[in-house]
Design an enzyme around this catalytic site. Structure first.
Site, PDB file in Angstrom:
ATOM      1  N   PRO A 218      93.504 124.098 -31.118  1.00  0.00           N
ATOM      2  CA  PRO A 218      93.373 124.017 -29.590  1.00  0.00           C
ATOM      3  C   PRO A 218      93.063 123.011 -28.934  1.00  0.00           C
ATOM      4  O   PRO A 218      92.323 121.861 -29.814  1.00  0.00           O
ATOM      5  CB  PRO A 218      92.335 125.160 -29.307  1.00  0.00           C
ATOM      6  N   ASP A 219      93.495 122.310 -28.023  1.00  0.00           N
ATOM      7  CA  ASP A 219      93.182 120.956 -27.385  1.00  0.00           C
ATOM      8  C   ASP A 219      92.018 121.327 -26.643  1.00  0.00           C
ATOM      9  O   ASP A 219      91.854 121.908 -25.644  1.00  0.00           O
ATOM     10  CB  ASP A 219      94.263 120.756 -26.417  1.00  0.00           C
ATOM     11  N   ILE A 220      90.679 120.717 -27.048  1.00  0.00           N
ATOM     12  CA  ILE A 220      89.505 120.817 -26.377  1.00  0.00           C
ATOM     13  C   ILE A 220      89.446 120.468 -24.947  1.00  0.00           C
ATOM     14  O   ILE A 220      88.914 120.921 -24.016  1.00  0.00           O
ATOM     15  CB  ILE A 220      88.466 120.547 -27.212  1.00  0.00           C
TER      16      ILE A 220
ATOM     17  N   ASN B 140      89.577 112.157 -40.662  1.00  0.00           N
ATOM     18  CA  ASN B 140      90.062 110.883 -40.320  1.00  0.00           C
ATOM     19  C   ASN B 140      89.013 109.943 -40.393  1.00  0.00           C
ATOM     20  O   ASN B 140      88.059 110.154 -40.667  1.00  0.00           O
ATOM     21  CB  ASN B 140      90.847 111.009 -38.757  1.00  0.00           C
TER      22      ASN B 140
ATOM     23  N   ASP C 202      95.006 117.261 -34.970  1.00  0.00           N
ATOM     24  CA  ASP C 202      96.055 118.111 -34.262  1.00  0.00           C
ATOM     25  C   ASP C 202      96.090 119.282 -34.742  1.00  0.00           C
ATOM     26  O   ASP C 202      96.699 120.379 -34.098  1.00  0.00           O
ATOM     27  CB  ASP C 202      97.345 117.281 -33.904  1.00  0.00           C
TER      28      ASP C 202
ATOM     29  N   LYS D 255      96.758 115.752 -19.914  1.00  0.00           N
ATOM     30  CA  LYS D 255      95.611 116.602 -20.232  1.00  0.00           C
ATOM     31  C   LYS D 255      94.987 117.055 -18.730  1.00  0.00           C
ATOM     32  O   LYS D 255      93.833 117.514 -18.738  1.00  0.00           O
ATOM     33  CB  LYS D 255      94.555 115.612 -20.881  1.00  0.00           C
TER      34      LYS D 255
END
Ligand code: CTP
Length: 398
Positions: free
Chosen positions: A308-310, A211, A280, A344
């Protein structure tokens, strides 16, 4: 202009690195400082006072007996309105003199006669064997104990042809350190972990999905945290940026690698700031060898699985550090950012209307916490980073 209104007494001692201090002088002046150069006799062998006068815009002092000062006491007068003394390069001999309080020339006398509160920063520069010599080691330890700040040295190739510790820091690094010396130490003794930059999700060995994140905001926050006295670790996706001086950098490519670098370190941190633009999804049917245009006969088709969502994983640790998230939204910033903070489960989320700020030097940030949201004045990313660090420090203190 980070050094506007600051007066720096810049001392040069004998060493080939004097030529780099010409650059440092220009950089200090450009950053707003008034620079008063003082040279030892040995330094004048390496660079002329004329050069240093031209670059600093002020007459240079190198003699203890200098009638240009009305009372003939330059060793007192030159430091009384100064904000810091910086000795660069600082030779092994000058370290010895400082460690023992010698007063046998203008620069050494001026250092001994300085007000106790005036910061003294030195940038050692010498041959590797001189740096490792037991006497130099003793002197360096003594100087630290005396509250003198050692900037470097660095390791690398030396002018004498040998390699090792003893190179003076680069002018840009020295400038960063001088600026840092004037920043409030709001995070002294704290450990801060930061993610920055984009991630890169491989499609095959030569292609991938990434990105537009430049990493500038995360790197600016790392620098601001270090300036505030924290021990900073930066886990960075691929960027073209140099790590700020004194910040430990761990390079990663994919979101999974970023997760694996962050998670084992997170529990021992005081603060975790997730600035990275993490992908994502990763490609689940990644090819082991390069996908050939003609081989498939049809367009390749990519399949994805979730990364994974860090940030969420760190926030879910049994005793998490103070977690700060970022959210770059293209629309509905207020609504999305409030929802993201809750989802989150982090105390503070920093929102901005990206991606138009990606790669730029300035930004606009809005802080979201349990009390609502508040905008920071738009500005340079480093200025905003310092504001954000101050906000985090204030919240930590509560
Ligand atoms: N983040 C993370 N790990 C991920 C995705 C995001 O740590 N796998 C972090 C980012 O570094 C940022 C915050 O979570 O601090 C929000 O990232 P963002 O991409 O805006 O949120 P997403 O949860 O991915 O939501 P969406 O892309 O749908 O807006």
């Amino acid at each position: 202009m980070d050094l506007a209104g600051k007066k720096i007494v810049l001392g040069l001692t004998g060493g080939i690195a004097c030529y780099k201090v010409a650059e440092l002088t220009r950089a200090l002046v450009k950053t707003g400082a008034t620079v008063q150069v003082v040279m030892t006799r040995a330094a004048t062998q390496f660079i002329t006072p004329v050069t240093m006068q031209a670059l600093s815009g002020h007459p240079v002092f190198h003699d203890q007996w200098d009638a240009r000062i009305d009372n003939n006491m330059p060793h007192i007068d030159l430091t009384r309105d100064a904000d810091a003394i910086v000795i660069a390069p600082c030779s092994a001999d000058f370290m010895f003199k400082l460690a023992h309080g010698a007063c046998d020339d203008l620069l050494s006398t001026l250092c001994v006669a300085r007000p106790m509160t005036l910061p003294l920063l030195i940038a050692p520069a010498m041959n590797v064997e001189m740096w490792q010599n037991a006497a130099t080691r003793r002197n360096a330890a003594q100087l630290k104990q005396d509250g003198i700040v050692l900037l470097g040295p660095d390791a690398g190739e030396q002018a004498c042809g040998e390699t090792g510790m003893g190179r003076m820091l680069e002018p840009e690094q020295l400038l960063e350190e001088v600026i840092a010396c004037f920043q409030p130490k709001l995070l002294a003794g704290k450990r801060v972990l930061i993610t920055a930059g984009p991630t890169f999700e491989a499609i095959d060995p030569v292609r991938g999905i990434t990105n537009l994140s430049s990493g500038k905001m995360g790197y600016a926050i790392a620098r601001a945290a270090r300036e505030a006295g924290a021990e900073v670790t930066l886990v960075s996706g691929p960027t073209a940026l140099a790590a700020p001086y004194g910040v430990g950098r761990i390079d990663v490519l994919s979101a999974q690698q970023m997760h694996d670098a962050v998670l084992p370190r997170a529990a021992s941190q005081d603060v975790f700031i997730a600035v990275a633009a993490v992908a994502d999804w990763k490609v689940s049917n990644r090819a082991e060898s390069k996908i050939k245009k003609d081989a498939c006969g049809a367009m390749p088709s990519l399949a994805f699985e979730e990364n994974p969502d860090i940030l969420a994983a760190v926030a879910a640790l049994p005793s998490p550090p103070y977690c700060v998230g970022f959210a770059a939204e293209s629309e509905n910033l207020i609504e999305f950012a409030h929802a993201k903070r809750k989802k989150k489960n982090v105390p503070l989320l920093v929102g901005n209307l990206g991606p138009q700020t990606f790669g730029k030097d300035s930004n606009e940030l809005v802080l979201f916490d349990e009390n609502g949201h508040a905008s920071l004045p738009p500005g340079d990313k480093l200025v905003l980073a310092r504001r954000l660090i101050a906000e985090i420090a204030a919240r930590l203190a509560n």
